[in-house]
Motif scaffolding. Structure first.
Motif, PDB file in Angstrom:
ATOM      1  N   VAL A 110      31.681  -4.664 -15.749  1.00  0.00           N
ATOM      2  CA  VAL A 110      30.674  -4.092 -14.847  1.00  0.00           C
ATOM      3  C   VAL A 110      29.312  -4.717 -15.117  1.00  0.00           C
ATOM      4  O   VAL A 110      28.574  -5.071 -14.187  1.00  0.00           O
ATOM      5  CB  VAL A 110      30.609  -2.559 -15.006  1.00  0.00           C
ATOM      6  N   ASN A 111      28.959  -4.889 -16.380  1.00  0.00           N
ATOM      7  CA  ASN A 111      27.660  -5.450 -16.732  1.00  0.00           C
ATOM      8  C   ASN A 111      27.527  -6.898 -16.254  1.00  0.00           C
ATOM      9  O   ASN A 111      26.491  -7.289 -15.701  1.00  0.00           O
ATOM     10  CB  ASN A 111      27.454  -5.376 -18.247  1.00  0.00           C
ATOM     11  N   LYS A 151      29.240  -8.395 -13.796  1.00  0.00           N
ATOM     12  CA  LYS A 151      29.178  -8.410 -12.332  1.00  0.00           C
ATOM     13  C   LYS A 151      27.832  -7.934 -11.824  1.00  0.00           C
ATOM     14  O   LYS A 151      27.277  -8.497 -10.880  1.00  0.00           O
ATOM     15  CB  LYS A 151      30.298  -7.525 -11.762  1.00  0.00           C
ATOM     16  N   LEU A 152      27.285  -6.909 -12.472  1.00  0.00           N
ATOM     17  CA  LEU A 152      26.001  -6.363 -12.046  1.00  0.00           C
ATOM     18  C   LEU A 152      24.885  -7.380 -12.279  1.00  0.00           C
ATOM     19  O   LEU A 152      23.963  -7.493 -11.455  1.00  0.00           O
ATOM     20  CB  LEU A 152      25.707  -5.067 -12.793  1.00  0.00           C
ATOM     21  N   GLU A 153      24.953  -8.115 -13.373  1.00  0.00           N
ATOM     22  CA  GLU A 153      23.947  -9.142 -13.635  1.00  0.00           C
ATOM     23  C   GLU A 153      23.931 -10.183 -12.522  1.00  0.00           C
ATOM     24  O   GLU A 153      22.862 -10.607 -12.068  1.00  0.00           O
ATOM     25  CB  GLU A 153      24.207  -9.829 -14.981  1.00  0.00           C
ATOM     26  N   VAL A 195      22.459  -8.490  -9.311  1.00  0.00           N
ATOM     27  CA  VAL A 195      21.009  -8.288  -9.438  1.00  0.00           C
ATOM     28  C   VAL A 195      20.277  -9.624  -9.366  1.00  0.00           C
ATOM     29  O   VAL A 195      19.227  -9.740  -8.726  1.00  0.00           O
ATOM     30  CB  VAL A 195      20.678  -7.550 -10.749  1.00  0.00           C
ATOM     31  N   PHE A 206      22.070  -0.037  -6.530  1.00  0.00           N
ATOM     32  CA  PHE A 206      23.329  -0.662  -6.149  1.00  0.00           C
ATOM     33  C   PHE A 206      24.470   0.328  -6.423  1.00  0.00           C
ATOM     34  O   PHE A 206      24.608   0.805  -7.556  1.00  0.00           O
ATOM     35  CB  PHE A 206      23.563  -1.941  -6.955  1.00  0.00           C
ATOM     36  N   ILE A 248      27.980   1.656  -7.483  1.00  0.00           N
ATOM     37  CA  ILE A 248      28.869   1.107  -8.499  1.00  0.00           C
ATOM     38  C   ILE A 248      30.056   0.367  -7.876  1.00  0.00           C
ATOM     39  O   ILE A 248      30.587  -0.583  -8.464  1.00  0.00           O
ATOM     40  CB  ILE A 248      29.376   2.241  -9.436  1.00  0.00           C
ATOM     41  N   VAL A 297      30.453  -3.665  -7.599  1.00  0.00           N
ATOM     42  CA  VAL A 297      30.918  -4.577  -8.642  1.00  0.00           C
ATOM     43  C   VAL A 297      32.401  -4.899  -8.500  1.00  0.00           C
ATOM     44  O   VAL A 297      32.905  -5.832  -9.133  1.00  0.00           O
ATOM     45  CB  VAL A 297      30.646  -3.993 -10.058  1.00  0.00           C
ATOM     46  N   ILE A 313      23.440   2.617  -9.245  1.00  0.00           N
ATOM     47  CA  ILE A 313      22.873   2.053 -10.469  1.00  0.00           C
ATOM     48  C   ILE A 313      21.466   1.567 -10.136  1.00  0.00           C
ATOM     49  O   ILE A 313      21.287   0.720  -9.263  1.00  0.00           O
ATOM     50  CB  ILE A 313      23.730   0.887 -10.993  1.00  0.00           C
ATOM     51  N   MET A 351      18.135  -3.115 -16.252  1.00  0.00           N
ATOM     52  CA  MET A 351      19.324  -2.394 -15.825  1.00  0.00           C
ATOM     53  C   MET A 351      19.649  -1.330 -16.873  1.00  0.00           C
ATOM     54  O   MET A 351      19.083  -1.355 -17.969  1.00  0.00           O
ATOM     55  CB  MET A 351      20.503  -3.359 -15.669  1.00  0.00           C
TER      56      MET A 351
END
Length: 199
Positions: free
Chosen positions: A24-25, A27-29, A32, A107, A109, A112, A125, A167
């Protein structure tokens, strides 16, 4: 035996949870970073278009020298004007990019997952933008052949910056490196030797 089984289950659950959080981290990076660069591009384009609409003649920045036969013997650029334009654009773009500072984005969740119908699902998030730093601008030129006895001279604005995004449990520095066309001029005539000189 039961205690060993419980320990194994707990370790498995913790391992899976850690892997999911890591996924998740990561993909989120990416999400973002892409979103932030898109925001920066939109702000830069708007400010740049406004500036170009107010100052739309860059041809005087180029001075062409001819010999007695009409052949091009040299091309010089007006460094004083270029530096002025660069400074003006630098100030305006710095102000535009700083609009991102203290801005927030959310965003869901589900985004992701990478699956379209899940992208809008789940809790949000929140991401905030803490600081904008290392904003640099430069104007560069290039010469390219574009036909028989024709050379295209292009002026580009190169801008770089760093945006700090916060984040949940992590923050990332997002680099902005973009190049924008300011003007193009087609020079007619054979250029056996091109040299650039500061006026």
């Amino acid at each position: 035996k039961l205690s060993y089984f419980l320990i194994a289950v707990i370790i498995l659950i913790l391992t899976v949870t850690a892997m999911v959080l890591y996924f998740v981290n990561i993909k989120l990076e990416v999400i973002v970073t892409d979103d932030t660069r898109q925001k920066a591009s939109e702000l830069i384009y708007k400010e740049l278009n406004d500036y170009l609409s107010e100052n739309n003649d860059f041809e005087p920045l180029i001075h062409i020298s001819y010999d007695e036969n009409g052949n091009i013997v040299g091309i010089t650029t007006d460094s004083a004007k270029i530096n002025l334009i660069n400074n003006e654009l630098g100030e305006r773009l710095s102000g535009a990019l700083n609009k991102i500072k203290n801005d927030k984005a959310s965003f869901p969740i589900g985004i992701v997952s990478g699956i379209d119908f899940l992208s809008g699902m789940g809790f949000d998030i929140d991401v905030s933008y803490h600081s904008i730093s290392n904003i640099n601008t430069d104007i560069v030129s290039s010469f390219d052949e574009c036909g028989i006895n024709q050379t295209k001279h292009s002026l580009y604005l190169v801008i770089s910056a760093e945006i700090n995004a916060i984040m949940p449990g992590n923050d990332i520095n997002i680099s902005i490196d973009q190049r924008f066309l300011l003007s193009e001029t087609v020079i007619v005539g054979k250029i056996p030797y091109v040299y650039l000189n500061n006026d």
